[in-house]
Scaffold this motif. Structure first.
Motif, PDB file in Angstrom:
ATOM      1  N   PRO A   1     -89.772  60.878 -80.070  1.00 57.53           N
ATOM      2  CA  PRO A   1     -89.580  60.437 -81.462  1.00 57.53           C
ATOM      3  C   PRO A   1     -88.215  60.755 -82.057  1.00 57.53           C
ATOM      4  CG  PRO A   1     -91.664  61.606 -81.197  1.00 57.53           C
ATOM      5  CD  PRO A   1     -90.889  61.826 -79.946  1.00 57.53           C
ATOM      6  N   TYR A   2     -87.400  61.551 -81.350  1.00 58.74           N
ATOM      7  CA  TYR A   2     -86.159  62.044 -81.950  1.00 58.74           C
ATOM      8  C   TYR A   2     -84.907  61.624 -81.194  1.00 58.74           C
ATOM      9  CZ  TYR A   2     -89.154  64.978 -84.815  1.00 58.74           C
ATOM     10  OH  TYR A   2     -90.093  65.417 -85.707  1.00 58.74           O
ATOM     11  N   THR A   3     -84.938  60.508 -80.489  1.00 61.01           N
ATOM     12  CA  THR A   3     -83.764  60.136 -79.695  1.00 61.01           C
ATOM     13  C   THR A   3     -82.579  59.708 -80.555  1.00 61.01           C
ATOM     14  OG1 THR A   3     -84.630  57.889 -79.444  1.00 61.01           O
ATOM     15  CG2 THR A   3     -85.086  59.453 -77.658  1.00 61.01           C
ATOM     16  N   ASP A   4     -82.816  59.426 -81.839  1.00 62.00           N
ATOM     17  CA  ASP A   4     -81.719  58.983 -82.707  1.00 62.00           C
ATOM     18  C   ASP A   4     -81.355  60.030 -83.748  1.00 62.00           C
ATOM     19  OD1 ASP A   4     -84.081  58.792 -84.126  1.00 62.00           O
ATOM     20  OD2 ASP A   4     -83.502  56.975 -85.205  1.00 62.00           O
ATOM     21  N   TYR A   5     -81.730  61.282 -83.500  1.00 57.14           N
ATOM     22  CA  TYR A   5     -81.552  62.303 -84.530  1.00 57.14           C
ATOM     23  C   TYR A   5     -81.242  63.641 -83.884  1.00 57.14           C
ATOM     24  CZ  TYR A   5     -82.571  65.093 -88.692  1.00 57.14           C
ATOM     25  OH  TYR A   5     -82.478  65.951 -89.752  1.00 57.14           O
ATOM     26  N   VAL A   6     -80.314  64.381 -84.476  1.00 60.37           N
ATOM     27  CA  VAL A   6     -79.930  65.708 -83.978  1.00 60.37           C
ATOM     28  C   VAL A   6     -79.993  66.690 -85.141  1.00 60.37           C
ATOM     29  CG1 VAL A   6     -78.051  67.082 -82.985  1.00 60.37           C
ATOM     30  CG2 VAL A   6     -78.454  64.747 -82.173  1.00 60.37           C
ATOM     31  N   ASP A   7     -80.605  67.859 -84.906  1.00 57.08           N
ATOM     32  CA  ASP A   7     -80.743  68.820 -85.999  1.00 57.08           C
ATOM     33  C   ASP A   7     -81.018  70.216 -85.443  1.00 57.08           C
ATOM     34  OD1 ASP A   7     -80.789  69.698 -88.601  1.00 57.08           O
ATOM     35  OD2 ASP A   7     -82.729  68.816 -89.115  1.00 57.08           O
ATOM     36  N   GLY A   8     -80.612  71.210 -86.197  1.00 55.88           N
ATOM     37  CA  GLY A   8     -80.920  72.592 -85.857  1.00 55.88           C
ATOM     38  C   GLY A   8     -79.743  73.341 -85.258  1.00 55.88           C
ATOM     39  N   PRO A   9     -79.876  74.652 -85.151  1.00 52.44           N
ATOM     40  CA  PRO A   9     -78.808  75.458 -84.567  1.00 52.44           C
ATOM     41  C   PRO A   9     -78.689  75.240 -83.066  1.00 52.44           C
ATOM     42  CG  PRO A   9     -80.744  76.817 -84.985  1.00 52.44           C
ATOM     43  CD  PRO A   9     -81.036  75.472 -85.579  1.00 52.44           C
TER      44      PRO A   9
ATOM     45  N   GLY B   1     -85.729  77.529 -73.809  1.00 51.47           N
ATOM     46  CA  GLY B   1     -84.419  77.032 -74.209  1.00 51.47           C
ATOM     47  C   GLY B   1     -83.358  77.540 -73.265  1.00 51.47           C
ATOM     48  N   LEU B   2     -82.938  76.695 -72.330  1.00 53.12           N
ATOM     49  CA  LEU B   2     -81.959  77.113 -71.325  1.00 53.12           C
ATOM     50  C   LEU B   2     -80.535  76.700 -71.667  1.00 53.12           C
ATOM     51  CD1 LEU B   2     -83.811  76.253 -67.966  1.00 53.12           C
ATOM     52  CD2 LEU B   2     -83.243  78.538 -68.815  1.00 53.12           C
ATOM     53  N   HIS B   3     -80.389  75.696 -72.519  1.00 46.59           N
ATOM     54  CA  HIS B   3     -79.090  75.031 -72.645  1.00 46.59           C
ATOM     55  C   HIS B   3     -78.530  75.109 -74.066  1.00 46.59           C
ATOM     56  CE1 HIS B   3     -81.401  72.651 -69.475  1.00 46.59           C
ATOM     57  NE2 HIS B   3     -80.535  73.399 -68.812  1.00 46.59           N
ATOM     58  N   PRO B   4     -77.216  75.008 -74.208  1.00 48.64           N
ATOM     59  CA  PRO B   4     -76.576  75.075 -75.532  1.00 48.64           C
ATOM     60  C   PRO B   4     -76.704  73.759 -76.291  1.00 48.64           C
ATOM     61  CG  PRO B   4     -74.906  74.779 -73.843  1.00 48.64           C
ATOM     62  CD  PRO B   4     -76.213  74.938 -73.115  1.00 48.64           C
ATOM     63  N   VAL B   5     -77.918  73.494 -76.755  1.00 48.58           N
ATOM     64  CA  VAL B   5     -78.201  72.265 -77.498  1.00 48.58           C
ATOM     65  C   VAL B   5     -78.928  72.632 -78.785  1.00 48.58           C
ATOM     66  CG1 VAL B   5     -78.362  70.948 -75.346  1.00 48.58           C
ATOM     67  CG2 VAL B   5     -80.456  71.824 -76.409  1.00 48.58           C
ATOM     68  N   PRO B   6     -78.901  71.759 -79.797  1.00 48.39           N
ATOM     69  CA  PRO B   6     -79.678  72.011 -81.014  1.00 48.39           C
ATOM     70  C   PRO B   6     -81.180  71.931 -80.740  1.00 48.39           C
ATOM     71  CG  PRO B   6     -77.974  70.341 -81.374  1.00 48.39           C
ATOM     72  CD  PRO B   6     -78.082  70.539 -79.900  1.00 48.39           C
ATOM     73  N   ILE B   7     -81.968  72.368 -81.691  1.00 46.29           N
ATOM     74  CA  ILE B   7     -83.427  72.304 -81.532  1.00 46.29           C
ATOM     75  C   ILE B   7     -83.873  70.866 -81.308  1.00 46.29           C
ATOM     76  CG2 ILE B   7     -85.620  72.584 -82.768  1.00 46.29           C
ATOM     77  CD1 ILE B   7     -84.510  75.176 -83.945  1.00 46.29           C
ATOM     78  N   ILE B   8     -83.359  69.934 -82.094  1.00 42.05           N
ATOM     79  CA  ILE B   8     -83.602  68.502 -81.876  1.00 42.05           C
ATOM     80  C   ILE B   8     -82.301  67.909 -81.351  1.00 42.05           C
ATOM     81  CG2 ILE B   8     -84.248  66.305 -82.938  1.00 42.05           C
ATOM     82  CD1 ILE B   8     -85.741  67.910 -85.088  1.00 42.05           C
ATOM     83  N   TYR B   9     -82.312  67.406 -80.126  1.00 43.65           N
ATOM     84  CA  TYR B   9     -81.065  67.063 -79.437  1.00 43.65           C
ATOM     85  C   TYR B   9     -80.808  65.560 -79.330  1.00 43.65           C
ATOM     86  CZ  TYR B   9     -84.682  67.062 -75.855  1.00 43.65           C
ATOM     87  OH  TYR B   9     -85.855  66.849 -75.174  1.00 43.65           O
ATOM     88  N   GLY B  10     -81.775  64.723 -79.684  1.00 39.22           N
ATOM     89  CA  GLY B  10     -81.518  63.295 -79.826  1.00 39.22           C
ATOM     90  C   GLY B  10     -81.238  62.533 -78.547  1.00 39.22           C
ATOM     91  N   MET B  11     -81.997  62.792 -77.479  1.00 43.22           N
ATOM     92  CA  MET B  11     -81.765  62.126 -76.199  1.00 43.22           C
ATOM     93  C   MET B  11     -83.093  61.861 -75.506  1.00 43.22           C
ATOM     94  SD  MET B  11     -78.698  64.662 -74.874  1.00 43.22           S
ATOM     95  CE  MET B  11     -77.830  63.553 -73.766  1.00 43.22           C
ATOM     96  N   THR B  12     -83.130  60.804 -74.690  1.00 46.94           N
ATOM     97  CA  THR B  12     -84.265  60.632 -73.792  1.00 46.94           C
ATOM     98  C   THR B  12     -84.187  61.701 -72.711  1.00 46.94           C
ATOM     99  OG1 THR B  12     -83.182  59.191 -72.175  1.00 46.94           O
ATOM    100  CG2 THR B  12     -84.127  58.124 -74.140  1.00 46.94           C
ATOM    101  N   ILE B  13     -85.265  61.869 -71.975  1.00 44.41           N
ATOM    102  CA  ILE B  13     -85.256  62.898 -70.936  1.00 44.41           C
ATOM    103  C   ILE B  13     -84.308  62.522 -69.796  1.00 44.41           C
ATOM    104  CG2 ILE B  13     -87.246  62.007 -69.634  1.00 44.41           C
ATOM    105  CD1 ILE B  13     -88.122  65.074 -69.482  1.00 44.41           C
TER     106      ILE B  13
END
Length: 383
Positions: free
Chosen positions: A160-168, A179-191
């Motif tokens: 539901p969040y492929t078009d949205y990025v949010d969080g630290p 959480g292994l990677h330096p990404v926001p909580i919502i990262y806005g990508m397909t798998i």
């Protein structure tokens, strides 16, 4: 006992009425990848949601004469019925094909598991949120394939969040299986896009590269509304719970319940010591054998309503209000050690304790999100 569990699984799957959009998921484009599997020893990384219509991918491939040699399953198991964090044992599919749990003794396929495998298929429905552990399973599967020279074919899926990025953005010292990677909580990508980023950014051990191929979603657009055909895990049984999950999951690192042990997990929050008119009563159930505040009345907030896909914001109001509404004795113990792993830093906890506004907290995320967007852009497959 086994038959009862199977009935429960079917009830949950059949009660999930939300349908996906009309585009074909990677798994459904079988004519694109079937020939890649002929005369090969094939392994699968799948779970209960890996289906074409109502037929599991394993059965589809076996019916086509594909040699499925081994199956790997993530958290919640192949059946999707195990609780969050619950140890999952190895088992067999139809008493013949080994199902190796990657949420038990191992988190990563071993050399022995892959020594005779020519190609590994990955098809897992994630929810687009950093602390959902299917991403960590993807990471370790990619790492094993890179180390052992096994081709990985990922059947892409949206969230539901492929078009949205949010969080630290996660800081490296707080890296963990949630959480292994330096990404926001919502990262806005397909798998699939996320897998390309893992490879491209050198996040695998020793910066190895996995021989990765993606079967894309046909005619996919990020602007399309996305629903789920099957619940991705036991405590996300509705679309509302999935959309609230990025915000409410932070409560898992606190003294607040998110309704595990009720019929509406991740659609409410509360605790026995809060002073709200709404109440709920957690009990052991299919999704939670040992819920927080088991058989205690919890007072809190009911978020059950029709939340559509425009509800795209990591909402800190819930967390801030619950902290401020807690008595002083509970404020002292409000956060536990798990919270910083979910947040990806130690700052968010301190910001809430120090009574910063949501706007001020969000301002502290801006630089990290802007830097991440430049990384993300390199791996996007869809408009």
């Amino acid at each position: 006992m086994k038959s009862t569990k199977s009935i429960l699984i079917l009830l949950i799957i059949n009660s999930f009425h939300y349908l996906s959009f009309s585009q074909n998921l990677g798994i459904e484009n079988i004519s694109t990848y079937r020939t890649l599997l002929d005369n090969k020893n094939v392994g699968l990384v799948v779970n209960h949601a890996s289906r074409i219509d109502n037929t599991h991918l394993v059965d589809t491939l076996l019916a086509l004469g594909i040699n499925v040699s081994i199956i790997f399953s993530p958290e919640h198991g192949f059946s999707g019925s195990f609780n969050a964090g619950e140890y999952v044992k190895d088992t067999y599919y139809r008493d013949s094909i080994p199902i190796i749990s990657l949420y038990g003794e191992l988190k990563k396929p071993s050399v022995d598991h892959l020594k005779n495998i020519d190609i590994l298929l990955f098809d897992i429905q994630d929810v687009g949120v950093r602390f959902y552990t299917y991403l960590s399973t993807l990471h370790y599967v990619m790492e094993a394939c890179a180390e052992q020279g096994v081709n990985l074919l990922l059947l892409d899926r949206p969230n539901p969040y492929t078009d949205y990025v949010d969080g630290p953005v996660l800081e490296s010292e707080y890296s963990s299986f949630v959480g292994l990677h330096p990404v926001p909580i919502i990262y806005g990508m397909t798998i699939g896009e996320y897998a390309l980023m893992i490879n491209g950014e050198g996040w695998l051990k020793n910066k190895q590269k996995c021989n990765l191929s993606i079967i894309k979603i046909k005619s996919y657009s990020r602007s399309k509304t996305m629903y789920f055909k099957f619940p991705p895990s036991p405590n996300l049984p509705t679309m509302n719970s999935i959309l609230l999950y990025p915000s409410l999951c932070l409560f898992e690192g606190t003294v607040i319940s998110v309704g595990r042990g009720t019929d509406f997990p991740f659609e409410v929050y509360g605790a026995p010591f809060l002073n709200y008119p709404f109440s709920f009563y957690p009990n052991p159930n299919f999704g939670s054998k040992k819920p927080k505040y088991n058989q205690e009345v919890c007072y809190g907030v009911d978020l059950r309503r029709n939340i559509d896909n425009d509800y795209k914001k990591l909402n800190l109001d819930f967390l801030i209000h619950a902290y401020n509404a807690s008595p002083l004795d509970y404020k002292k113990i409000f956060f536990n050690n798990f919270f910083n792993k979910l947040a990806g830093n130690n700052k968010l906890q301190l910001q809430i304790i120090n009574n910063l506004s949501e706007d001020s907290i969000r301002e502290s995320w801006v630089n990290g999100i802007e830097s991440f967007l430049l990384v993300r852009k390199k791996y996007l497959l869809y408009d």
